[in-house]
Write an enzyme that holds these catalytic residues in place. Structure first.
Site, short mmCIF file in Angstrom:
data_model
loop_
_atom_site.label_atom_id
_atom_site.label_comp_id
_atom_site.label_asym_id
_atom_site.label_seq_id
_atom_site.Cartn_x
_atom_site.Cartn_y
_atom_site.Cartn_z
N SER A 124 39.57 59.97 57.98
CA SER A 124 40.18 58.58 58.39
C SER A 124 41.01 58.89 59.64
O SER A 124 41.40 59.81 60.04
CB SER A 124 41.24 58.25 57.13
OG SER A 124 41.97 57.21 57.46
N TYR A 148 48.94 61.30 51.93
CA TYR A 148 47.56 60.98 52.12
C TYR A 148 47.02 61.48 53.30
O TYR A 148 45.83 62.02 53.29
CB TYR A 148 47.43 59.32 51.95
CG TYR A 148 46.14 58.89 52.18
CD1 TYR A 148 44.85 59.11 51.51
CD2 TYR A 148 45.95 58.11 53.50
CE1 TYR A 148 43.57 58.66 51.90
CE2 TYR A 148 44.60 57.81 54.09
CZ TYR A 148 43.44 58.04 53.02
OH TYR A 148 42.29 57.70 53.38
N LYS A 152 43.96 64.33 54.16
CA LYS A 152 42.72 64.28 54.88
C LYS A 152 42.54 65.37 56.12
O LYS A 152 41.55 66.02 56.29
CB LYS A 152 42.63 62.74 55.61
CG LYS A 152 42.26 61.83 54.46
CD LYS A 152 40.75 61.92 54.20
CE LYS A 152 40.83 60.94 52.86
NZ LYS A 152 39.32 61.36 52.15
C1 UD1 Z 1 45.97 51.76 55.92
C2 UD1 Z 1 46.58 52.81 55.54
C3 UD1 Z 1 45.65 53.96 56.25
C4 UD1 Z 1 44.20 53.83 55.41
C5 UD1 Z 1 43.67 52.28 55.65
C6 UD1 Z 1 42.41 52.21 54.74
C7 UD1 Z 1 48.85 52.46 55.69
C8 UD1 Z 1 50.39 52.67 56.51
N1 UD1 Z 1 47.86 52.83 56.28
O1 UD1 Z 1 45.84 51.42 57.21
O2 UD1 Z 1 46.09 55.09 55.98
O3 UD1 Z 1 43.41 54.91 56.04
O4 UD1 Z 1 44.70 51.20 55.22
O5 UD1 Z 1 41.86 50.76 55.05
O6 UD1 Z 1 48.77 51.95 54.69
N2 UD1 Z 1 49.36 43.87 57.05
C9 UD1 Z 1 49.99 42.68 56.98
N3 UD1 Z 1 50.23 42.07 55.78
C10 UD1 Z 1 49.51 42.65 54.54
C11 UD1 Z 1 48.84 43.77 54.50
C12 UD1 Z 1 48.79 44.42 55.72
O7 UD1 Z 1 50.29 42.15 57.96
O8 UD1 Z 1 49.99 42.22 53.46
C13 UD1 Z 1 48.73 44.28 58.34
C14 UD1 Z 1 49.52 45.61 58.66
O9 UD1 Z 1 50.59 45.59 58.91
C15 UD1 Z 1 48.46 46.35 59.62
C16 UD1 Z 1 47.30 45.40 59.47
O10 UD1 Z 1 47.19 44.26 58.32
O11 UD1 Z 1 48.79 45.82 60.97
C17 UD1 Z 1 46.01 46.33 58.57
O12 UD1 Z 1 46.63 46.76 57.46
P1 UD1 Z 1 45.95 47.41 56.13
O13 UD1 Z 1 44.88 46.98 55.73
O14 UD1 Z 1 47.09 47.84 55.31
O15 UD1 Z 1 45.56 48.88 57.15
P2 UD1 Z 1 46.44 49.73 57.80
O16 UD1 Z 1 47.70 49.76 57.73
O17 UD1 Z 1 45.80 49.91 59.04
#
Ligand code: UD1
Length: 343
Positions: A124, A148, A152
């Site tokens: 990842s 996590y 990895k």
């Molecule tokens: C997350 C994990 C990462 C994992 C990946 C798998 C965390 C900190 N990181 O990445 O380790 O490999 O998922 O796909 O959890 N967002 C919102 N509102 C929400 C949910 C998310 O604004 O309700 C934003 C987040 O702040 C981020 C983006 O959407 O900027 C993507 O979020 P997410 O899908 O959770 O992925 P990552 O955080 O990049």
């Protein structure tokens, strides 16, 4: 001969199983169904062949993995089986280290005993921690910011050591943000309990199952203030695994490869495009930043093009259209075998 896909009933595993089958390989799925449904296995069979082999069990169980390999003549392995919730890993670090590294050890031991040496490992972009510079290349500094992520990174180190000692050829595939679903709508992401990733939550709001989306952070140093990620279609990602197995003979030893599109999209861009795809506005509100989130991260995917001959082809609209098709067809995910859904 055959390819063993551990975690083959999961989101990325199921799509990869279909792509491997389409590449002409005989596929054997192994999954303990701890975070997946047997209905996913049936759906994969529906997209491939009704007699696709499935072994239920834990990838850390060396004897079980070994028996599956012997019975089906396995000569290559794609290893996904792992727990993947960042938040859960902070609460239960021991369970994460035990499960995620135990499964690597189980698979490696069974492979070594049979002199099977071709492996693709599901890693990842979390191994880059919170990167200072984008795009991220494979030589960017690594480090983890949660258990996590450490599982990895340690998994990669373990595999690299075995490969350096001459016992293994392995591709360490570092995924950016996989979303989307098979275009048939028959398989897709089915998160256990309450999802934490952006697109599953966003589409739950779109379908009326949730009232609104919290956009975490509006004050980042990005074009619209929301955080930027490299979203990648899960079918492109699945195809990269086929390319990685094919590339192993030309690239012995351990090779880490980024899998992303090389393009970043902000959260607000994803929300706006999703509203177009579903045909109505999606309620959202910008709130405070989520602790531990990076401001922006996207891949330099040039090594994947060079080593695997692979480039992501599907754009963000296609990702959202395909993810939405899956959600509409399966509002409750793979129903039937699920006892863990919230009411
Ligand atoms: C997350 C994990 C990462 C994992 C990946 C798998 C965390 C900190 N990181 O990445 O380790 O490999 O998922 O796909 O959890 N967002 C919102 N509102 C929400 C949910 C998310 O604004 O309700 C934003 C987040 O702040 C981020 C983006 O959407 O900027 C993507 O979020 P997410 O899908 O959770 O992925 P990552 O955080 O990049």
């Amino acid at each position: 001969m055959a390819v063993l896909v551990t975690g083959g009933a999961g989101y990325i595993g199921s799509h990869t199983a279909v792509a491997l089958h389409e590449s002409g390989r005989r596929v054997v799925l192994l999954d303990d169904l701890s975070n997946a449904s047997s209905a996913a296995v049936d759906a994969v069979r529906g997209l491939t062949t009704p007699d696709l082999a499935f072994v239920e069990g834990d990838a850390a169980d060396i004897d079980l993995v070994g028996r599956a390999m012997d019975e089906h003549g396995v000569d290559e392995v794609v290893h996904f089986a792992a727990s993947k919730s960042v938040e859960e890993s902070v609460r239960e670090p021991l369970a994460y280290f035990r499960n995620n590294l135990g499964s690597v050890l189980g698979v490696l031991a069974a492979m070594e005993a049979r002199e099977v040496r071709r492996l693709v490992f599901s890693s990842s972009c979390t191994v880059y921690g919170e990167p200072d510079d984008v795009p991220v290349t494979e030589s960017s500094p690594t480090g983890a910011v949660n258990p996590y992520g450490w599982t990895k990174l340690h998994g990669e180190q373990l595999l690299r050591a075995v490969a350096d000692a001459g016992g293994l050829d392995v591709m360490l595939l570092r995924y950016f943000n996989p979303i989307g679903a098979h275009p048939s709508g028959a398989i897709g992401e089915d998160p256990t309990g309450i999802p934490t990733n952006l697109v599953p939550i966003l589409l739950q709001v779109a379908s009326g199952r949730r009232e609104w989306l919290q956009v975490f952070g509006g004050d980042y140093d990005t074009t619209d203030g929301s955080a930027v990620r490299d979203y990648l279609h899960v079918v492109d990602l699945a195809e990269a695994h086929v390319a990685a197995l094919d590339a192993l003979s030309a690239h012995p030893g351990a090779t880490a490869v980024n899998l992303g599109t090389g393009r970043g999209h902000s959260v607000l861009e994803v929300v706006a495009l999703a509203a177009e795809v579903v045909g109505h506005p999606i309620a959202h509100e910008v709130v405070g930043r989520r602790p531990g989130d990076a401001e922006r991260i996207w891949a330099d995917p040039s090594l994947a093009a060079e080593v695997l001959g692979w480039t992501a082809e599907r754009d963000l609209r296609t990702m959202l259209e395909d993810h939405w098709r899956w959600c509409e067809a399966h509002p409750d995910g793979f129903v039937g075998a699920r006892a863990d859904l919230d009411p």
